[in-house]
Design a protein around this motif. Structure first.
Motif, mmCIF file in Angstrom:
data_model
loop_
_atom_site.group_PDB
_atom_site.id
_atom_site.type_symbol
_atom_site.label_atom_id
_atom_site.label_comp_id
_atom_site.label_asym_id
_atom_site.label_seq_id
_atom_site.Cartn_x
_atom_site.Cartn_y
_atom_site.Cartn_z
ATOM 1 N N GLY A 30 0.811 -1.214 0.000
ATOM 2 C CA GLY A 30 0.000 0.000 0.000
ATOM 3 C C GLY A 30 0.844 1.264 0.000
ATOM 4 O O GLY A 30 0.521 2.240 -0.682
ATOM 5 N N ILE A 31 1.916 1.273 0.752
ATOM 6 C CA ILE A 31 2.808 2.434 0.793
ATOM 7 C C ILE A 31 3.351 2.731 -0.603
ATOM 8 O O ILE A 31 3.326 3.883 -1.064
ATOM 9 N N ALA A 32 3.820 1.709 -1.275
ATOM 10 C CA ALA A 32 4.380 1.899 -2.616
ATOM 11 C C ALA A 32 3.306 2.361 -3.608
ATOM 12 O O ALA A 32 3.509 3.334 -4.354
ATOM 13 N N GLY A 33 2.165 1.687 -3.611
ATOM 14 C CA GLY A 33 1.097 2.049 -4.544
ATOM 15 C C GLY A 33 0.548 3.438 -4.306
ATOM 16 O O GLY A 33 0.314 4.206 -5.250
ATOM 17 N N CYS A 34 0.351 3.800 -3.061
ATOM 18 C CA CYS A 34 -0.204 5.119 -2.735
ATOM 19 C C CYS A 34 0.764 6.242 -3.086
ATOM 20 O O CYS A 34 0.337 7.322 -3.507
ATOM 21 N N SER A 35 2.031 5.995 -2.937
ATOM 22 C CA SER A 35 3.027 7.001 -3.321
ATOM 23 C C SER A 35 2.932 7.296 -4.818
ATOM 24 O O SER A 35 2.969 8.464 -5.242
ATOM 25 N N LEU A 36 2.781 6.252 -5.615
ATOM 26 C CA LEU A 36 2.645 6.448 -7.058
ATOM 27 C C LEU A 36 1.305 7.080 -7.423
ATOM 28 O O LEU A 36 1.234 7.928 -8.325
ATOM 29 N N PHE A 37 0.243 6.692 -6.735
ATOM 30 C CA PHE A 37 -1.064 7.298 -6.998
ATOM 31 C C PHE A 37 -1.072 8.795 -6.685
ATOM 32 O O PHE A 37 -1.747 9.571 -7.364
ATOM 33 N N ALA A 38 -0.337 9.212 -5.680
ATOM 34 C CA ALA A 38 -0.271 10.644 -5.366
ATOM 35 C C ALA A 38 0.232 11.423 -6.576
ATOM 36 O O ALA A 38 -0.328 12.477 -6.928
ATOM 37 N N LEU A 39 1.249 10.908 -7.232
ATOM 38 C CA LEU A 39 1.773 11.561 -8.436
ATOM 39 C C LEU A 39 0.742 11.566 -9.561
ATOM 40 O O LEU A 39 0.541 12.578 -10.242
ATOM 41 N N LEU A 40 0.075 10.436 -9.750
ATOM 42 C CA LEU A 40 -0.927 10.313 -10.806
ATOM 43 C C LEU A 40 -2.087 11.274 -10.586
ATOM 44 O O LEU A 40 -2.526 11.967 -11.513
ATOM 45 N N PHE A 41 -2.591 11.354 -9.365
ATOM 46 C CA PHE A 41 -3.740 12.213 -9.091
ATOM 47 C C PHE A 41 -3.369 13.692 -9.164
ATOM 48 O O PHE A 41 -4.206 14.527 -9.513
ATOM 49 N N TRP A 42 -2.129 14.024 -8.854
ATOM 50 C CA TRP A 42 -1.692 15.417 -9.009
ATOM 51 C C TRP A 42 -1.782 15.822 -10.484
ATOM 52 O O TRP A 42 -2.260 16.900 -10.808
ATOM 53 N N ASP A 43 -1.350 14.933 -11.346
ATOM 54 C CA ASP A 43 -1.371 15.213 -12.783
ATOM 55 C C ASP A 43 -2.791 15.386 -13.325
ATOM 56 O O ASP A 43 -2.991 16.060 -14.326
ATOM 57 N N THR A 44 -3.783 14.756 -12.679
ATOM 58 C CA THR A 44 -5.165 14.823 -13.171
ATOM 59 C C THR A 44 -6.040 15.779 -12.361
ATOM 60 O O THR A 44 -7.259 15.775 -12.504
ATOM 61 N N ARG A 45 -5.423 16.598 -11.502
ATOM 62 C CA ARG A 45 -6.096 17.641 -10.709
ATOM 63 C C ARG A 45 -7.152 17.078 -9.760
ATOM 64 O O ARG A 45 -8.168 17.709 -9.496
ATOM 65 N N LEU A 46 -6.905 15.907 -9.225
ATOM 66 C CA LEU A 46 -7.763 15.333 -8.191
ATOM 67 C C LEU A 46 -7.038 15.526 -6.858
ATOM 68 O O LEU A 46 -6.462 14.611 -6.286
ATOM 69 N N TYR A 47 -7.050 16.775 -6.385
ATOM 70 C CA TYR A 47 -6.217 17.181 -5.251
ATOM 71 C C TYR A 47 -6.618 16.528 -3.934
ATOM 72 O O TYR A 47 -5.751 16.253 -3.103
ATOM 73 N N ALA A 48 -7.895 16.284 -3.733
ATOM 74 C CA ALA A 48 -8.304 15.580 -2.514
ATOM 75 C C ALA A 48 -7.722 14.169 -2.526
ATOM 76 O O ALA A 48 -7.331 13.647 -1.482
ATOM 77 N N ASP A 49 -7.646 13.568 -3.697
ATOM 78 C CA ASP A 49 -7.048 12.233 -3.798
ATOM 79 C C ASP A 49 -5.543 12.261 -3.555
ATOM 80 O O ASP A 49 -4.985 11.290 -3.044
ATOM 81 N N VAL A 50 -4.878 13.358 -3.901
ATOM 82 C CA VAL A 50 -3.453 13.484 -3.585
ATOM 83 C C VAL A 50 -3.278 13.476 -2.068
ATOM 84 O O VAL A 50 -2.458 12.738 -1.516
ATOM 85 N N LEU A 51 -4.063 14.315 -1.390
ATOM 86 C CA LEU A 51 -4.011 14.369 0.072
ATOM 87 C C LEU A 51 -4.353 13.007 0.666
ATOM 88 O O LEU A 51 -3.721 12.557 1.619
ATOM 89 N N LEU A 52 -5.316 12.336 0.080
ATOM 90 C CA LEU A 52 -5.705 11.011 0.554
ATOM 91 C C LEU A 52 -4.531 10.031 0.447
ATOM 92 O O LEU A 52 -4.294 9.246 1.367
ATOM 93 N N GLN A 53 -3.797 10.083 -0.632
ATOM 94 C CA GLN A 53 -2.667 9.163 -0.794
ATOM 95 C C GLN A 53 -1.577 9.434 0.237
ATOM 96 O O GLN A 53 -0.957 8.502 0.761
ATOM 97 N N VAL A 54 -1.358 10.711 0.546
ATOM 98 C CA VAL A 54 -0.393 11.056 1.598
ATOM 99 C C VAL A 54 -0.871 10.473 2.932
ATOM 100 O O VAL A 54 -0.093 9.885 3.687
#
Length: 189
Positions: A30-54
């Motif tokens: 989960g740590i590895a996947g969420c770290s990568l998802f944070a980058l992906l969601f930043w690129d797609t302007r889903l900022y709440a999801d970026v915070l969620l991944q952190v």
């Protein structure tokens, strides 16, 4: 689909399946996947999801520590949340959705700030319940996935949307599995 989306989804899928099986290995994947998802969601302007991944990365560290400290037992205890406590948690998630969604709507260029905030608030609740091994985590994950699938599809994250549909099914299966583990533990006690 990008390589980033593919790898993030592969790790997240492993983590989610491991959680459903009550495995401590859910946390490092989960740590590895969420770290990568944070980058992906930043690129797609889903900022709440970026915070969620952190949040997920931090929660995964705590969850890993909590689950690991119980030793090598294959099945660690699963419990229930008192209905009144759960009602307060759900109310808190609703308030958080409205407040954070309003902030995103007013101060950012966020796409779908309220749907994104719903995914954030309910995911935080579900993750906290998962960390404490509460059976109620799974119906909350069902709600999260019900909102996340159309949200991610609307941003062109089709692999993510398809996998979240599979996670919806996994949540049903895991809910049943955890319920059976809980009943067996109650019968022994």
């Amino acid at each position: 689909m990008t390589l980033l989306e593919g790898v993030a989804n592969a790790l997240a899928t492993a983590s989610i399946l491991l959680a459903g099986r009550n495995s401590v290995h859910t946390w490092w994947t989960g740590i590895a996947g969420c770290s990568l998802f944070a980058l992906l969601f930043w690129d797609t302007r889903l900022y709440a999801d970026v915070l969620l991944q952190v949040f997920f990365v931090g929660a995964s560290v705590v969850g890993w520590w909590y689950w690991s400290r119980h030793g090598e037992r294959a099945e660690l205890p699963i419990g229930r949340t008192a209905p009144r406590t759960l009602a307060w948690f759900v109310a808190g998630a609703a308030v958080a959705t409205l407040v954070y969604g309003s902030l995103l709507h007013r101060f950012t260029d966020a796409y779908a700030p309220f749907a994104d905030s719903t995914v954030l608030a309910l995911s935080v609740l579900a993750q906290l319940l998962l960390m404490r091994r509460r059976i109620e985590t799974w119906p909350i994950w069902l709600l999260v996935n019900s909102v996340a699938v159309p949200l991610y599809a609307s941003r062109g994250l089709m692999l993510t949307a398809v996998l979240y549909s599979a996670y919806w099914i996994n949540a049903w299966v895991a809910w049943r599995h955890w319920h059976n583990l809980f009943r067996r533990a109650e019968a022994v006690a």
